[in-house]
Each structure stands twice: as C-alpha cells, then as structure tokens.
Scaffold this active site. Sequence first.
Site, PDB file in Angstrom:
ATOM      1  N   THR A 174       0.991   3.514   2.539  1.00 24.73           N
ATOM      2  CA  THR A 174       1.330   4.220   3.865  1.00 24.73           C
ATOM      3  C   THR A 174       2.911   3.352   4.240  1.00 24.73           C
ATOM      4  O   THR A 174       3.651   4.000   4.662  1.00 24.73           O
ATOM      5  CB  THR A 174       0.370   3.996   5.091  1.00 24.73           C
ATOM      6  OG1 THR A 174      -0.860   4.295   4.549  1.00 24.73           O
ATOM      7  CG2 THR A 174       0.969   4.315   6.337  1.00 24.73           C
TER       8      THR A 174
ATOM      9  N   GLU B  70       0.127 -10.893   2.804  1.00 23.27           N
ATOM     10  CA  GLU B  70       0.368 -10.252   4.101  1.00 23.27           C
ATOM     11  C   GLU B  70      -0.202 -11.170   5.420  1.00 23.27           C
ATOM     12  O   GLU B  70       0.670 -11.009   6.459  1.00 23.27           O
ATOM     13  CB  GLU B  70      -0.650  -8.923   3.952  1.00 23.27           C
ATOM     14  CG  GLU B  70      -0.238  -7.919   3.147  1.00 23.27           C
ATOM     15  CD  GLU B  70      -1.301  -6.872   2.736  1.00 23.27           C
ATOM     16  OE1 GLU B  70      -2.487  -7.252   2.960  1.00 23.27           O
ATOM     17  OE2 GLU B  70      -0.848  -5.927   2.377  1.00 23.27           O
TER      18      GLU B  70
ATOM     19  N   ALA C 224      -3.548  -0.840   6.639  1.00 21.97           N
ATOM     20  CA  ALA C 224      -4.966  -1.434   6.729  1.00 21.97           C
ATOM     21  C   ALA C 224      -6.013  -0.378   5.926  1.00 21.97           C
ATOM     22  O   ALA C 224      -5.787   0.758   5.873  1.00 21.97           O
ATOM     23  CB  ALA C 224      -5.268  -1.597   8.163  1.00 21.97           C
ATOM     24  N   ASP C 225      -7.038  -1.206   5.743  1.00 18.84           N
ATOM     25  CA  ASP C 225      -8.203  -0.157   5.018  1.00 18.84           C
ATOM     26  C   ASP C 225      -8.908   0.353   6.160  1.00 18.84           C
ATOM     27  O   ASP C 225      -9.541   1.455   5.890  1.00 18.84           O
ATOM     28  CB  ASP C 225      -8.731  -1.106   3.998  1.00 18.84           C
ATOM     29  CG  ASP C 225      -8.213  -1.519   2.669  1.00 18.84           C
ATOM     30  OD1 ASP C 225      -7.285  -0.840   2.377  1.00 18.84           O
ATOM     31  OD2 ASP C 225      -8.055  -2.765   2.606  1.00 18.84           O
TER      32      ASP C 225
ATOM     33  N   GLY D 232       0.764  -1.282  -0.036  1.00 15.86           N
ATOM     34  CA  GLY D 232       0.103  -0.038   0.071  1.00 15.86           C
ATOM     35  C   GLY D 232       0.919   1.335  -0.071  1.00 15.86           C
ATOM     36  O   GLY D 232       2.155   1.280  -0.153  1.00 15.86           O
TER      37      GLY D 232
END
Length: 258
Positions: free
Chosen positions: A33, A115, A95-96, A31
Amino acid sequence: DRIEAAKRKAAYRAVEEHFDSSMRFVGIGSGSTIVYGVEAIKDHLEKNPPPPNHMNWFVPTGWNSRKVIEEAGLLPIAFDSLPRETMIEVCFDGADEVDEELNCIKGGGACLFQEKLVACRSKKFVCIADYRKQQKRLLTNWPSIPIEVAPIAHASVLRELKLLGSPDAKLREHSVAKSGPIQTDQSFYIIDAPFKTLLSPLDVKNGSDGSGKDGQWDVEALAARIKMISGVLEVGLFHGMNGYEAQAAGLQGGQKPV
Ligand code: DER
C-alpha cells in the site's frame, strides 16, 4: 482491481491531508500500500514544488521501504543519521489489521522493528489501509501477531508464548525461496503468534478482563507482556499512539494514527 483501487484511493487521500512539500523528514513504511503513498507524495511534490533549496528527506523503515523511496526518485536518509533532537514530521505506513481505536497489527512484511522506531520518532503516524484491514477488534481477520526475536532465543520465546495462550505460535519460514526461517533487516527471526481475538480499549473500559485469563488479552496488556519475554526485540502491535503521555509498551511521541 477493486482492492488496488481502494489502496490507491486511501494513499492519495492520506497524502493530500497529511503531507506538505515544506516538510523536511517524512517516514515511509513497508508493504504494497505504501507504494501508492510514495507515488502520491511524488505527484504532490511535482504539483507543489518545495521552497527553493529545500530538501525533502524520506526516512526508510528497512530494505523494502528504501527500495520504494529510491525507485520513486525520492531521497532516502538513514534513520541513524537523524540528529537526536529531530522529530520526523509525519510517518506514512501500512498495516495488516486496524481496530476502531486505530490500534494496528503490523509485521506482515517483517519490518515491524524499524517501522516502530520511525513511528516513535514521528509527530504523526498515518496508517494507510484499505477496507479489508478495518475490524472491530484485532485478530479478527489477520490470524496472528508478528514478533521479532533474537535467533538464539526463538525456542524459549515459543515456549513462553504457549504459556500466554498461543500454543500454535511458530517461526515464519520462507514460502518458496529456501527452507528455514526468514530473517529480518536485523538478521532476526519472526514468530507469528495466533491469539484469541483481542479486546479493544473500549471493551476494557466496559469492564472486560483482558489480562490474559484463559488466553483472553487486550491490545495493550498483550503487547506489554510479549515485550517482556527475553529475546523479543519488538511486537507487531502498534497502540497508545496519542502523544508523549502514552505509557503503553507501544509507541510514545506519535499522535493517533489516522
Ligand atoms: O508489515 C507491515 O506492517 C506492513 O505495513 C504491511 O503488512 C502492510 O502490507 P500491505 O500494504 O501490503 O497490506
């Protein structure tokens, strides 16, 4: 901008608190971040060089993660070359959405399977997430649960999800690249399954019924139930992270994400 600054701040704080130059194996998620997380690790290593002849190995969780590690000039090591008895000291990932018990929805980047593999082999799972991600309950802001499925089984998984309370579950299609479903690093498909807002473990402790009646689920019950559907490889719900005693269908071996 404000969100990027928040991501960066969370990443530097997480690394400051949970990374040490003497670590040998460190898991790196996927992702946007986590890019700041790897940047913070690189900075930390420059300021606090590891002991002489010490190697820091970074365990990627797929194509995106490996690329981030390599672009930072860090050394990646393939998951399957980890000796069986080796535990990864700490795993940093995004994380979402994250609830108050630090359960996570993951899979926005379609890397949830690797993951979760790396998180399960980690002594500690550190979730790096900005303020937008923290909600009282999962599926408040993030609309659906990512599920990785075998292509041949996708239609039957969709049918089962409908019966569990997700009539609008659908295959994740390419946004612009090409028509057709996206494929993961395992060449599987991703189904995004919307459900009613999930009950938190606290709701369950207070007597709420999250066993799926009228499509109302709690995190653990739904993760276990989806995992049982033939053709499902992994579910984008990370929970039960508190060590080996966790029996949940989620993760064993990790510690509570921080
Ligand atoms: O796919 C995932 O679970 C990722 O960690 C990801 O969704 C987080 O992405 P972001 O850091 O770009 O928000």
